[in-house]
Design an enzyme around this catalytic site. Structure first.
Site: not given
Length: 252
Positions: A108, A65, A131, A111
């Site tokens: 992310g 992200a 994270e 993911e």
């Protein structure tokens, strides 16, 4: 479609190809990319097609992200599930999705790849969930998808111990279908998509629905789906063609 800015969208084949297109930020997933991926989902929900998702940028699938935007998110943003809502939508697309992953798939970005149905890698592919080092959890699906994909022990090594999975490990654990040279990655993904495209699209769609159903839905969901497909004209045509070809071979 030229009105995408963070993605390249190609629907010129029998499947759709979507390329993350923020190479200057290592394909960091920002708010605009999330919005544009939602638009892709809307297209594929309206007109179901198999999708290939790739990073495009040499050696990077998606670096995670956008940290600058992530830092400014508050509690309400966390509860809104900005990323996980998108990834759940990708996971639920009617027809299969193929992630073609070259290089880093982190946070992310990893993911996002877990939300796809099939993953292909290159020798330089690496999966990681950093994270906790940033003060958050892998909150866009890794905490439950990795357990299903890898098993609890390996998932905890990635999520808690900070272990990164290289391509060989990902192949050994079944996270990816194959590992190919970077120059062959897109062609390999197209081969997978084209092979799936030769199946009955209704049967493929129903198989995905059955696989993704909760454990409590089985075996009833298979019974309902199979009963429906047994009445499908394409099923009858495909099986008749199979029997005719077998009879022709036997007559030679």
């Amino acid at each position: 479609m030229s009105d995408f800015e963070t993605l390249l969208f190609d629907d010129s084949r029998d499947h759709v190809e979507v390329t993350l297109n923020r190479s200057d930020t290592k394909n960091a997933i920002d708010a605009q990319m999330i919005d544009e991926l939602h638009r892709v989902c809307a297209i594929l929900e309206r007109t179901p097609q198999i999708m290939i998702l790739t990073g495009g940028a040499d050696g990077v699938f998606a670096g995670g992200a956008d940290i600058a935007q992530l830092r400014d998110r508050n509690r309400d943003d966390g509860l809104a599930g900005i990323n996980v809502t998108l990834f759940e939508r990708i996971r639920a697309l009617p027809l299969p999705t193929v992630a073609a992953i070259d290089g880093y798939a982190l946070g992310g970005g990893a993911e996002l790849s877990y939300a796809c149905d099939v993953r292909l890698a290159t020798p330089r592919t690496v999966f990681g969930q950093p994270e906790p080092g940033l003060g958050i959890i892998a909150g866009a699906g890794a905490t439950f998808r990795l357990v299903r994909l890898l098993g609890e022990s390996v998932a905890k090594q990635v999520l808690l111990a900070g272990e990164w999975l290289d391509a060989d490990q990902a192949l050994r654990f079944g996270l990816v279908q194959s590992v190919v040279d970077p120059t062959e990655l897109v062609a390999a993904a197209r081969g997978v998509a084209e092979k799936m495209g030769r199946s009955s699209q209704l049967a493929l769609r129903m198989t995905k629905l059955a696989v993704d159903a909760g454990e409590g839905a089985h075996p009833q969901i298979e019974l309902a789906i199979q009963a429906m497909l047994f009445e499908d004209d394409e099923k009858i045509a495909r099986m008749t063609d199979f029997l005719d070809r077998r009879a022709a071979r036997s007559a030679r």
